[in-house]
Scaffold this active site. Structure first.
Site, mmCIF file in Angstrom:
data_model
loop_
_atom_site.group_PDB
_atom_site.id
_atom_site.type_symbol
_atom_site.label_atom_id
_atom_site.label_comp_id
_atom_site.label_asym_id
_atom_site.label_seq_id
_atom_site.Cartn_x
_atom_site.Cartn_y
_atom_site.Cartn_z
ATOM 1 N N LYS A 3 38.465 41.728 34.836
ATOM 2 C CA LYS A 3 38.147 43.004 35.337
ATOM 3 C C LYS A 3 38.795 44.111 34.238
ATOM 4 O O LYS A 3 38.516 45.062 33.948
ATOM 5 C CB LYS A 3 39.231 43.183 36.311
ATOM 6 C CG LYS A 3 38.474 42.788 37.536
ATOM 7 C CD LYS A 3 39.179 42.567 38.873
ATOM 8 C CE LYS A 3 38.481 41.769 40.141
ATOM 9 N NZ LYS A 3 39.276 41.346 41.174
ATOM 10 N N GLN B 89 44.966 41.885 43.421
ATOM 11 C CA GLN B 89 44.197 40.719 43.287
ATOM 12 C C GLN B 89 44.681 39.809 44.552
ATOM 13 O O GLN B 89 45.916 39.426 44.642
ATOM 14 C CB GLN B 89 44.408 40.024 42.110
ATOM 15 C CG GLN B 89 43.713 38.873 41.738
ATOM 16 C CD GLN B 89 42.354 39.314 41.800
ATOM 17 O OE1 GLN B 89 41.871 40.170 41.066
ATOM 18 N NE2 GLN B 89 41.392 38.253 42.322
ATOM 19 N N ASP C 82 38.288 48.505 46.116
ATOM 20 C CA ASP C 82 37.811 47.209 46.677
ATOM 21 C C ASP C 82 36.999 47.490 48.048
ATOM 22 O O ASP C 82 36.436 46.536 48.454
ATOM 23 C CB ASP C 82 38.894 46.141 47.023
ATOM 24 C CG ASP C 82 39.129 45.339 46.011
ATOM 25 O OD1 ASP C 82 38.014 44.896 45.164
ATOM 26 O OD2 ASP C 82 40.054 44.539 45.856
#
Ligand code: NDP
Length: 286
Positions: A52, A96, A119
């Site tokens: 990322k 995460q 997200d």
């Protein structure tokens, strides 16, 4: 032999588009930063987090890395998220997953400002998607829609079967396929007659987390097969939930593993960060 849906090339196209859009924003004096929070040092998570960061750098998004020790408390994590919510120069917040067992993931996700939830996991964004309002779309299912659109695969009126009902893949995938006017069925571990059900699908999307589970007996001739699964087999090679070799001559198009759905997730994350900055989210998520 089926057409191979090339996620590497399509994800690169999207990254190039975001890079261009970021350059335009820079010319308007705007900057973008994504906070990436990792708790603990799970090696798989570290690989994802590093990827990322690399892609952020490529498209011109600053990444703010927070690598917290395994023993970080829920309160400490919530306090960091509160701080990032209030930081104007931070446009997106990504935690995460999975988090260590002592931290409640739902609580953490819902602490993120929905306007920074790139997200697309916050209940407000999930609810907005459900009722057809503007929302950050979860990256993996949104990436699958892009794969289909950019490969010229028609969804309207098609029979779509999705195997898996997780919050991050199966359920939002079903909502997005509905939005594209497909007729959608969701299958899960208690579904009866999975083979017969899958065999009805014009578009079969498999996100069950079972290596090479789906063989040709599950696939209708000419179907489009999207394989979300990622596993390492006994030879340390990547494979999906679909037995690629077994079904590739039967279907009309298929995503390989690796190089199919996988690369799309990060590309769509970058698209969401750009949207967070420009507030340019489009109604249909394309
Ligand atoms: P989950 O484990 O959260 O969900 C799996 C789903 O599959 C569940 O709904 C489960 O049903 C269903 N299922 C399991 N076994 C069967 C069965 N025998 N018959 C029918 N349904 C079954 O997985 P995720 O959705 O998080 O991920 C799925 C796969 O996709 C994994 O391999 C994961 O690594 C991969 N993945 C890939 C991503 C990418 O970027 N390419 C991103 C996210 C995930 P039930 O609900 O009844 O238990």
């Amino acid at each position: 032999m089926a057409k191979i849906i090339d996620g590497k090339t399509i994800s690169m196209e999207i990254k190039e588009e975001v890079k261009e859009q970021m350059e335009k924003l820079r010319q308007e004096g705007k900057k973008a930063a994504l906070a990436v929070i990792q708790v603990g040092a799970d090696p798989a998570s570290s690989v994802y987090v590093n990827n990322k960061k690399k892609v952020c750098a490529y498209v011109g998004i600053e990444s703010l890395a927070y690598e917290l020790p395994e023993e970080t408390t829920e309160e400490e994590l919530l306090a960091l998220i509160g701080k990032l919510n209030g930081m104007e120069e931070c446009n997106g917040i990504l935690v995460q997953l999975p988090l260590p067992g002592h931290i409640n993931e739902d609580k953490v996700i819902d602490a993120i400002d929905p306007r920074k939830d790139v997200d697309g996991f916050h209940t407000k964004n999930v609810g907005a998607l459900c009722v057809g309002q503007r929302a950050f779309l979860p990256c993996t299912p949104a990436g699958i829609i892009q794969l289909l659109v950019r490969s010229g695969i028609e969804m309207e009126g098609k029979e779509c079967v999705i195997v898996g009902r997780s919050n991050i893949v199966g359920k939002p995938m079903a909502l997005l396929m509905l939005r594209e006017n497909a007729t959608v069925t969701i299958a899960h571990s208690r579904t009866k007659n999975l083979k017969e059900l899958c065999k009805r699908a014009d578009i079969l999307i498999v996100a069950m987390g079972k290596p090479k589970f789906i063989g040709r007996e599950y696939v209708k001739e000419g179907a489009v097969v999207i394989d979300v699964g990622i596993h390492r087999n006994e030879n340390n090679k990547l494979c999906g939930d679909v037995d690629f070799e077994d079904v590739k001559d039967l279907c009309s198009a298929i995503t390989p593993v690796p190089g199919g759905v996988g690369p799309m997730t990060i590309a769509m994350l970058m698209k969401n960060v750009h949207e967070a900055v420009s507030s340019a989210a489009t109604e249909n998520g394309r």
